[in-house]
Scaffold this motif. Structure first.
Motif, short mmCIF file in Angstrom:
data_model
loop_
_atom_site.label_atom_id
_atom_site.label_comp_id
_atom_site.label_asym_id
_atom_site.label_seq_id
_atom_site.Cartn_x
_atom_site.Cartn_y
_atom_site.Cartn_z
N CYS A 1 22.35 14.92 3.81
CA CYS A 1 23.12 13.73 3.53
C CYS A 1 23.00 13.54 2.65
N PHE A 2 23.33 12.73 1.58
CA PHE A 2 23.11 11.35 0.51
C PHE A 2 23.02 10.66 0.42
N ASP A 3 21.86 9.64 0.48
CA ASP A 3 22.20 7.87 0.67
C ASP A 3 22.42 7.57 -0.16
N TYR A 4 23.64 6.69 -0.04
CA TYR A 4 23.61 6.43 -1.77
C TYR A 4 22.86 5.18 -2.12
N GLU A 5 22.41 4.36 -1.23
CA GLU A 5 21.69 3.23 -1.47
C GLU A 5 20.11 4.00 -1.93
N THR A 6 19.86 4.54 -1.40
CA THR A 6 18.12 5.15 -2.82
C THR A 6 18.17 6.84 -3.36
N GLY A 7 19.49 7.05 -3.25
CA GLY A 7 20.28 8.29 -4.18
C GLY A 7 19.12 9.64 -3.08
N GLU A 8 18.65 9.54 -2.49
CA GLU A 8 18.08 10.44 -1.45
C GLU A 8 18.80 11.29 -0.90
N SER A 9 18.31 12.71 -0.45
CA SER A 9 18.60 13.53 -0.05
C SER A 9 17.98 13.32 1.47
N ILE A 10 18.87 13.24 2.42
CA ILE A 10 18.17 12.50 3.97
C ILE A 10 18.34 13.65 4.99
N GLU A 11 18.18 13.37 5.97
CA GLU A 11 18.86 14.56 6.98
C GLU A 11 18.95 13.82 8.85
#
Length: 86
Positions: free
Chosen positions: A40-50
């Protein structure tokens, strides 16, 4: 995956794909199952997360089918196969 993340995936009480609620699934003799990790994409950090996702039994099975309709234990490679990316 941490236990807290797994609990959070089930806490919403519905299938992330079709929206079936736990109470509806119980009436059908089904339960929510965990599938993950999902990218998924974390909109707050701009990182790809699982994250783990909760799915009803029928969608969980479909999530693991590849392009040849064969079961793939890795839902990510199954999706890549279905999307023609492999």
């Amino acid at each position: 995956m941490e236990l807290l993340e797994l609990k959070a995936a089930l806490a919403n009480g519905f299938c992330d794909h079709c929206g079936a609620t736990v109470s509806k699934l119980i009436q059908l003799g089904e339960i929510l199952e965990l599938c993950g990790p999902e990218h998924c994409f974390d909109y707050e950090t701009g990182e790809s997360i699982e994250v783990a996702i909760a799915l009803c039994l029928s969608y969980h099975k479909a999530n693991h089918l590849d392009a040849q309709q064969q079961h793939d234990p890795c839902h990510i490679s199954a999706r890549r196969s279905r999307d023609g990316l492999d």
